[in-house]
Design an enzyme around this catalytic site. Structure first.
Site, short mmCIF file in Angstrom:
data_model
loop_
_atom_site.label_atom_id
_atom_site.label_comp_id
_atom_site.label_asym_id
_atom_site.label_seq_id
_atom_site.Cartn_x
_atom_site.Cartn_y
_atom_site.Cartn_z
N LYS B 54 27.99 76.21 43.87
CA LYS B 54 28.53 75.18 42.98
C LYS B 54 27.41 74.79 42.03
O LYS B 54 26.24 74.67 42.44
CB LYS B 54 28.95 73.97 43.84
N CYS B 139 30.45 75.25 30.99
CA CYS B 139 31.43 74.41 31.66
C CYS B 139 32.18 73.60 30.61
O CYS B 139 31.57 72.88 29.83
CB CYS B 139 30.77 73.45 32.65
#
Lengths: 277, 314
Positions: B54, B139
């Site tokens: 992550k 992102c």
């Protein structure tokens, strides 16, 4: 080394469908053969169900609270609300269903187990009643009075009254349109009983599951009466195992995950003002 | 390091990126596999080609307001917002579990400035020794500074700047993760290659939104999010092909892989390795099924070396 010494507490399993019946308007009762879940699931825990294998639409699993636990089977109660539950309602006896679970943390029954409480107040809103039957089953053998407050939109949607009564619970019904029981919200009905001094706040705990606005109202009400309250929350969810961080809920300690830290939370720790109403 | 399992019964799954070998070309994508621990009940983690963590940032990020996730037709729209507890917590509490697993580790890093990227990578290699860093420049749920665009990876110059700076901070593999939300993804990949990237990984999610017509509101708390899953696969395959034809460094492909055949398709398009993402969230035990399906495909096609598939489109 990935070999584990600890016991596996959750897994994906192919469960045979024993029955999948329409029990009330849009409400279905699904019984599956699931010995692992029957053995390991606690009241308030949920399973994540892939409604059909090898399809990408619907893509995700759907989370369903464990409704009842038998010796080798479990029941799931769901309402058809979208394409996923629609497809699930079409699944037939004898077919296999891919089920992941049991997941999350269930209700905390310590105030019953240590003999402190005299009354357990169960508050259900709509199909939020699903996990609360498993909870009442767990309570039934213990020294506790069970009072159920169930709110539904209309008489046709009322489910589980018989089950609760069989377990020795007293059931209070509210319907939005007044077709049965108290006319209005279930939280209003509960309020009336609390105000008239039916329950000693120090000797009772509320266990609730239902739509977010209902739980939010309940949380505000019980704060006044200082009755400890546990709420089971629902949110869009993906993995169910705490990896994607999708099912966040704002609490006084920051965001928590419904799948991993919940679905049961203390009503006082949830920041209701900042959740979707 | 545990790479021997890659060759079984005349089948060679090993792939190489620069001087590093991977036991197989199937990895797991950032943000869909936690730091491995969440999946230990479901997957033999030592079978995984590489685990990409992550994304971690210099400081803790609390993430976006809920709802953060919604399903769309064959797709998953998310706006998690890079929730993480920061690099110090990651190194102290999360990486130690991963460290014990005998597989390749890739730490995904994001930051809002070049300086922060440098600081993060420095911290990682001061304490630990992961096989690679994956720069998350793409992102869709965070804002970056230093570029007029929303994402660093939409800007070739900004990408080059971050990659050059990061390269100075690590001798291990440097992977750059790209957004597909650009006119010319190959142009960004070329800039990353020229600045020292050892590989490019693509695609990150496509920007999208979902609307609740009854409530007349956006579904996601953040209004917009990133789309992943089978819905994006054809677009991701094309992006991989476009980049493969324009750079010499390896391409790591992803976007809606749900089966072993999908893995083969991405490798044929030019990916040397692939990453599984959304499938992990649909079924936490997908990894081993997909690896098995990929091996069965190679066997059926009488292909002995998985690496020989790369870019072999007829």
């Amino acid at each position: 080394m990935t070999k584990k010494c600890t016991k596996i507490t959750r897994k994906t399993q192919k469960c045979t469908i024993i029955s999948n019946k329409n029990i009330a308007s849009d409400h279905f009762l699904l019984k599956i053969e699931a010995p692992f879940l029957a053995k390991n699931a606690n009241p308030g825990q949920f399973v994540n169900v892939k409604v059909k294998d090898n399809v990408t639409d619907p893509l995700l699993r759907i989370p369903l609270g464990v409704h009842r636990v038998h010796s080798r089977e479990i029941d799931l109660l769901y309402k058809v609300v979208g394409p996923g539950t629609e497809l699930l309602s079409k699944r037939k006896k004898g077919e296999k269903l891919d089920v992941l679970g049991p997941l999350g943390n269930g209700f905390d029954l310590s105030s019953i187990n240590d003999g402190r409480d005299k009354t357990a107040i169960i508050v259900a809103g709509g199909h939020g009643v699903a996990p609360l039957v498993a909870l009442a089953e767990e309570m039934a053998g213990k020294k506790i009075k069970i009072e159920v407050f169930a709110g539904h939109s209309t008489k046709k949607h009322i489910v589980c009254v018989k089950e609760f009564k069989k377990l020795g619970a007293k059931v209070h019904i509210a319907t939005d349109d007044g077709t049965q029981g108290h006319k209005g919200h279930v939280t209003g009905l509960l309020n009336k009983h609390i105000k008239s001094g039916d329950y000693d706040p120090g000797l009772a705990t509320i266990y609730a599951c239902g739509p977010r606005p209902m739980l939010s109202t309940l949380a505000k009400d019980v704060k006044r009466y200082k009755i400890p309250t546990q709420v089971s929350l629902d949110e869009y969810m993906a993995c169910g195992i705490g990896a994607c961080l999708g099912c966040a809920v704002r609490t006084r300690d920051g965001y928590k995950l419904i799948c991993k830290d919940g679905p049961v939370f203390d009503a006082g720790e949830v920041e209701w003002g900042k959740v979707k109403g | 390091m545990g790479q021997g399992k890659g060759i079984t019964q005349d089948m060679d799954l090993i792939i190489k990126i620069k001087n590093i070998t991977f036991k197989n070309p199937i990895w797991v994508a950032s943000g869909t596999f936690g730091c491995g621990e969440e999946f230990q009940d479901f997957v033999d983690l030592e079978k995984v080609g590489a685990i990409v963590t992550k994304t971690v940032t210099a400081r803790a990020r609390e993430g976006n307001p809920p709802p953060r996730i919604v399903e769309t037709a064959s797709g998953l729209l998310n706006s998690i917002g890079l929730e993480n507890k920061g690099i110090d917590f990651f190194l102290k509490e999360q990486y130690p579990f991963l460290k014990k697993i005998k597989t390749r580790k890739v730490v995904s890093v994001s930051a809002s400035s070049v300086k922060e990227f440098e600081k993060c990578i420095e911290k990682i290699y001061e304490k630990e020794d992961p096989d690679a860093v994956e720069l998350n420049l793409s992102c869709p749920n965070v804002k970056h500074s230093g570029t007029k665009y929303n994402l660093l990876a939409q800007d070739a110059k900004a990408t080059a700047k971050v990659v050059r700076a990061a390269k100075k901070k690590t001798k291990k593999l440097l992977i750059v993760k790209l957004t597909p939300n650009v006119t010319d993804i190959a142009g960004i990949a070329i800039a990353a290659e020229a600045s020292g990237a050892d590989a490019v990984a693509l695609v990150n999610t496509y920007p999208g939104m979902a609307i609740d017509a009854e409530a007349m509101k956006p579904v996601l708390g953040n209004v917009v999010g990133g789309l992943s899953g089978p819905a994006i696969k054809p677009m991701a395959l094309k992006a991989v092909r476009d980049v493969y034809k324009n750079v010499k460094i390896p391409v790591i492909g992803m976007g809606g892989i749900m089966t072993g055949i999908d893995v083969a398709e991405f490798m044929l398009a030019g990916a040397r390795a692939v990453q599984l993402g959304t499938t992990n969230l649909v079924d936490p035990s997908s990894y081993e099924r997909i690896l098995g399906e990929f091996k069965a495909y190679l066997k059926r096609k009488k292909i002995k070396k998985a690496a020989s598939l790369v870019g072999k489109l007829g």
